[in-house]
Design a protein around this motif. Structure first.
Motif, PDB file in Angstrom:
ATOM      1  N   GLN A  52       0.845  -1.198   0.000  1.00 24.57           N
ATOM      2  CA  GLN A  52       0.000   0.000   0.000  1.00 24.57           C
ATOM      3  C   GLN A  52       0.882   1.250   0.000  1.00 24.57           C
ATOM      4  O   GLN A  52       1.920   1.279   0.666  1.00 24.57           O
ATOM      5  CB  GLN A  52      -0.908   0.021   1.230  1.00 24.57           C
ATOM      6  CG  GLN A  52      -1.868  -1.127   1.282  1.00 24.57           C
ATOM      7  CD  GLN A  52      -2.936  -1.026   0.214  1.00 24.57           C
ATOM      8  OE1 GLN A  52      -3.189   0.032  -0.336  1.00 24.57           O
ATOM      9  NE2 GLN A  52      -3.568  -2.138  -0.090  1.00 24.57           N
ATOM     10  N   PRO A  53       0.482   2.270  -0.721  1.00 29.47           N
ATOM     11  CA  PRO A  53       1.290   3.500  -0.778  1.00 29.47           C
ATOM     12  C   PRO A  53       1.126   4.341   0.490  1.00 29.47           C
ATOM     13  O   PRO A  53       0.651   5.460   0.461  1.00 29.47           O
ATOM     14  CB  PRO A  53       0.747   4.211  -2.012  1.00 29.47           C
ATOM     15  CG  PRO A  53      -0.660   3.741  -2.119  1.00 29.47           C
ATOM     16  CD  PRO A  53      -0.664   2.324  -1.595  1.00 29.47           C
ATOM     17  N   ARG A  54       1.535   3.789   1.634  1.00 31.06           N
ATOM     18  CA  ARG A  54       1.335   4.463   2.918  1.00 31.06           C
ATOM     19  C   ARG A  54       2.134   5.751   3.057  1.00 31.06           C
ATOM     20  O   ARG A  54       1.804   6.605   3.867  1.00 31.06           O
ATOM     21  CB  ARG A  54       1.655   3.525   4.065  1.00 31.06           C
ATOM     22  CG  ARG A  54       0.657   2.403   4.186  1.00 31.06           C
ATOM     23  CD  ARG A  54       1.001   1.505   5.344  1.00 31.06           C
ATOM     24  NE  ARG A  54       0.159   0.334   5.316  1.00 31.06           N
ATOM     25  CZ  ARG A  54      -0.829   0.111   6.162  1.00 31.06           C
ATOM     26  NH1 ARG A  54      -1.086   0.967   7.098  1.00 31.06           N
ATOM     27  NH2 ARG A  54      -1.560  -0.971   6.067  1.00 31.06           N
ATOM     28  N   ARG A  55       3.202   5.884   2.296  1.00 30.60           N
ATOM     29  CA  ARG A  55       3.992   7.120   2.390  1.00 30.60           C
ATOM     30  C   ARG A  55       3.173   8.329   1.961  1.00 30.60           C
ATOM     31  O   ARG A  55       3.445   9.445   2.366  1.00 30.60           O
ATOM     32  CB  ARG A  55       5.253   7.007   1.554  1.00 30.60           C
ATOM     33  CG  ARG A  55       6.275   6.042   2.166  1.00 30.60           C
ATOM     34  CD  ARG A  55       7.425   5.881   1.254  1.00 30.60           C
ATOM     35  NE  ARG A  55       6.937   5.002   0.182  1.00 30.60           N
ATOM     36  CZ  ARG A  55       7.640   4.608  -0.846  1.00 30.60           C
ATOM     37  NH1 ARG A  55       8.866   5.011  -0.988  1.00 30.60           N
ATOM     38  NH2 ARG A  55       7.136   3.812  -1.755  1.00 30.60           N
ATOM     39  N   ALA A  56       2.169   8.094   1.134  1.00 32.42           N
ATOM     40  CA  ALA A  56       1.324   9.197   0.666  1.00 32.42           C
ATOM     41  C   ALA A  56       0.313   9.626   1.725  1.00 32.42           C
ATOM     42  O   ALA A  56      -0.280  10.694   1.607  1.00 32.42           O
ATOM     43  CB  ALA A  56       0.577   8.778  -0.604  1.00 32.42           C
ATOM     44  N   LEU A  61      -3.514  13.227   3.893  1.00 31.63           N
ATOM     45  CA  LEU A  61      -4.353  13.668   5.019  1.00 31.63           C
ATOM     46  C   LEU A  61      -4.321  15.181   5.155  1.00 31.63           C
ATOM     47  O   LEU A  61      -5.360  15.812   5.368  1.00 31.63           O
ATOM     48  CB  LEU A  61      -3.890  13.021   6.323  1.00 31.63           C
ATOM     49  CG  LEU A  61      -4.278  11.568   6.535  1.00 31.63           C
ATOM     50  CD1 LEU A  61      -3.630  11.027   7.803  1.00 31.63           C
ATOM     51  CD2 LEU A  61      -5.785  11.392   6.593  1.00 31.63           C
ATOM     52  N   PHE A  62      -3.126  15.766   5.035  1.00 27.21           N
ATOM     53  CA  PHE A  62      -3.021  17.225   5.105  1.00 27.21           C
ATOM     54  C   PHE A  62      -3.823  17.874   3.985  1.00 27.21           C
ATOM     55  O   PHE A  62      -4.588  18.817   4.214  1.00 27.21           O
ATOM     56  CB  PHE A  62      -1.555  17.675   5.038  1.00 27.21           C
ATOM     57  CG  PHE A  62      -1.412  19.170   5.103  1.00 27.21           C
ATOM     58  CD1 PHE A  62      -1.360  19.815   6.325  1.00 27.21           C
ATOM     59  CD2 PHE A  62      -1.358  19.932   3.942  1.00 27.21           C
ATOM     60  CE1 PHE A  62      -1.251  21.202   6.396  1.00 27.21           C
ATOM     61  CE2 PHE A  62      -1.248  21.316   4.003  1.00 27.21           C
ATOM     62  CZ  PHE A  62      -1.192  21.949   5.231  1.00 27.21           C
ATOM     63  N   ALA A  63      -3.664  17.364   2.758  1.00 22.82           N
ATOM     64  CA  ALA A  63      -4.352  17.949   1.603  1.00 22.82           C
ATOM     65  C   ALA A  63      -5.868  17.837   1.740  1.00 22.82           C
ATOM     66  O   ALA A  63      -6.597  18.800   1.493  1.00 22.82           O
ATOM     67  CB  ALA A  63      -3.883  17.282   0.313  1.00 22.82           C
ATOM     68  N   VAL A  64      -6.353  16.668   2.144  1.00 23.10           N
ATOM     69  CA  VAL A  64      -7.801  16.493   2.287  1.00 23.10           C
ATOM     70  C   VAL A  64      -8.324  17.325   3.451  1.00 23.10           C
ATOM     71  O   VAL A  64      -9.396  17.917   3.365  1.00 23.10           O
ATOM     72  CB  VAL A  64      -8.171  15.002   2.446  1.00 23.10           C
ATOM     73  CG1 VAL A  64      -9.644  14.836   2.762  1.00 23.10           C
ATOM     74  CG2 VAL A  64      -7.813  14.227   1.188  1.00 23.10           C
ATOM     75  N   ALA A  65      -7.563  17.396   4.545  1.00 20.29           N
ATOM     76  CA  ALA A  65      -7.985  18.226   5.681  1.00 20.29           C
ATOM     77  C   ALA A  65      -8.041  19.694   5.280  1.00 20.29           C
ATOM     78  O   ALA A  65      -8.967  20.418   5.667  1.00 20.29           O
ATOM     79  CB  ALA A  65      -7.037  18.025   6.860  1.00 20.29           C
ATOM     80  N   ALA A  81     -11.418   7.829  -0.499  1.00 20.88           N
ATOM     81  CA  ALA A  81     -10.511   7.318  -1.535  1.00 20.88           C
ATOM     82  C   ALA A  81      -9.095   7.187  -0.986  1.00 20.88           C
ATOM     83  O   ALA A  81      -8.431   6.157  -1.199  1.00 20.88           O
ATOM     84  CB  ALA A  81     -10.527   8.249  -2.747  1.00 20.88           C
ATOM     85  N   LEU A  82      -8.618   8.193  -0.273  1.00 18.82           N
ATOM     86  CA  LEU A  82      -7.273   8.154   0.301  1.00 18.82           C
ATOM     87  C   LEU A  82      -7.124   6.987   1.267  1.00 18.82           C
ATOM     88  O   LEU A  82      -6.139   6.235   1.200  1.00 18.82           O
ATOM     89  CB  LEU A  82      -6.972   9.477   1.019  1.00 18.82           C
ATOM     90  CG  LEU A  82      -5.650   9.530   1.782  1.00 18.82           C
ATOM     91  CD1 LEU A  82      -4.469   9.466   0.818  1.00 18.82           C
ATOM     92  CD2 LEU A  82      -5.596  10.790   2.632  1.00 18.82           C
ATOM     93  N   LEU A  83      -8.078   6.835   2.168  1.00 23.99           N
ATOM     94  CA  LEU A  83      -7.979   5.758   3.150  1.00 23.99           C
ATOM     95  C   LEU A  83      -8.047   4.380   2.506  1.00 23.99           C
ATOM     96  O   LEU A  83      -7.327   3.466   2.915  1.00 23.99           O
ATOM     97  CB  LEU A  83      -9.074   5.907   4.213  1.00 23.99           C
ATOM     98  CG  LEU A  83      -8.946   7.141   5.101  1.00 23.99           C
ATOM     99  CD1 LEU A  83     -10.155   7.283   6.000  1.00 23.99           C
ATOM    100  CD2 LEU A  83      -7.656   7.099   5.914  1.00 23.99           C
ATOM    101  N   MET A  84      -8.888   4.239   1.496  1.00 27.55           N
ATOM    102  CA  MET A  84      -8.994   2.941   0.835  1.00 27.55           C
ATOM    103  C   MET A  84      -7.753   2.627   0.005  1.00 27.55           C
ATOM    104  O   MET A  84      -7.435   1.461  -0.213  1.00 27.55           O
ATOM    105  CB  MET A  84     -10.270   2.872   0.004  1.00 27.55           C
ATOM    106  CG  MET A  84     -11.509   2.847   0.896  1.00 27.55           C
ATOM    107  SD  MET A  84     -13.030   2.673  -0.007  1.00 27.55           S
ATOM    108  CE  MET A  84     -12.965   0.920  -0.361  1.00 27.55           C
ATOM    109  N   GLU A  89      -8.934  -1.374   3.034  1.00 29.25           N
ATOM    110  CA  GLU A  89      -9.650  -1.797   1.832  1.00 29.25           C
ATOM    111  C   GLU A  89     -11.153  -1.942   2.078  1.00 29.25           C
ATOM    112  O   GLU A  89     -11.950  -1.791   1.170  1.00 29.25           O
ATOM    113  CB  GLU A  89      -9.104  -3.144   1.348  1.00 29.25           C
ATOM    114  CG  GLU A  89      -7.701  -3.061   0.812  1.00 29.25           C
ATOM    115  CD  GLU A  89      -7.676  -3.051  -0.694  1.00 29.25           C
ATOM    116  OE1 GLU A  89      -8.610  -3.578  -1.317  1.00 29.25           O
ATOM    117  OE2 GLU A  89      -6.714  -2.488  -1.236  1.00 29.25           O
ATOM    118  N   ASN A  90     -11.542  -2.246   3.307  1.00 30.91           N
ATOM    119  CA  ASN A  90     -12.940  -2.501   3.644  1.00 30.91           C
ATOM    120  C   ASN A  90     -13.703  -1.178   3.699  1.00 30.91           C
ATOM    121  O   ASN A  90     -13.384  -0.302   4.515  1.00 30.91           O
ATOM    122  CB  ASN A  90     -13.006  -3.228   4.991  1.00 30.91           C
ATOM    123  CG  ASN A  90     -14.412  -3.523   5.410  1.00 30.91           C
ATOM    124  OD1 ASN A  90     -15.096  -2.639   5.927  1.00 30.91           O
ATOM    125  ND2 ASN A  90     -14.852  -4.741   5.184  1.00 30.91           N
TER     126      ASN A  90
END
Length: 172
Positions: A52-56, A61-65, A81-84, A89-90
């Motif tokens: 998973q691209p967790r580095r993003a 989170l900053f951008a969406v916030a 979308a970011l969290l999934m 995935e759920n």
């Protein structure tokens, strides 16, 4: 979350209304498109077992916030979308996580607008009622509707919202 939300709220307070009207449809459309693409690519990702691209996640989170602080509509789709894509995935669990994160940001934004902006207090009660109804009904719907179909419907609703907001901006 709090820093991004505060940055978005501050940006809203200092930018002209017309700029807001033109930027928002594209932000909503972007979140919706990411959610649609995520739906299409999830099966391929599961079969390839990609990391998973967790580095993003922190940047996302900053951008969406910040988007949520600037304009709340569409930020739920973008956060989902970011969290999934990065942590969950759920769909129902990602949705619950999204709600907690956005609530934290909304508290910061509300406090900022109360102190530094103007609040239309007559709108607070109807918005609170809608929030409570949606919070009560949403999880039940999310558990009953197949996740892949729900994800597509959410993204399509976001694209419809983006289209409507663009039409409003053009008529402006």
């Amino acid at each position: 979350m709090a820093i991004g939300a505060a940055a978005g709220a501050a940006l809203l307070l200092v930018t002209p209304t017309r700029a807001f009207e033109w930027v928002v449809p594209f932000l909503v459309a972007l979140g919706s498109a990411v959610l649609l693409l995520r739906s299409r690519n999830s099966a391929r990702r599961r079969t390839r077992r990609e990391e998973q691209p967790r580095r993003a996640l922190p940047v996302g989170l900053f951008a969406v916030a910040a988007h949520n602080g600037y304009f709340g509509a569409g930020s739920g789709i973008m956060m989902l979308a970011l969290l999934m894509l990065t942590v969950e995935e759920n769909l129902p669990r990602a949705n619950a996580f999204k709600n907690v994160l956005l609530l934290a940001g909304e508290v910061v934004v509300a406090a900022g607008f109360i102190v530094f902006g103007s609040v239309q207090w007559a709108a607070v009660v109807p918005l609170a009622i809608g929030f409570l109804i949606g919070g009560a009904v949403g999880p039940s719907v999310a558990r009953r509707v197949p996740a892949d179909k729900l994800q597509i419907w959410i993204a399509l609703a976001g694209l419809a919202l983006a289209t409507w907001l663009l039409v409003v901006a053009i008529r402006g």
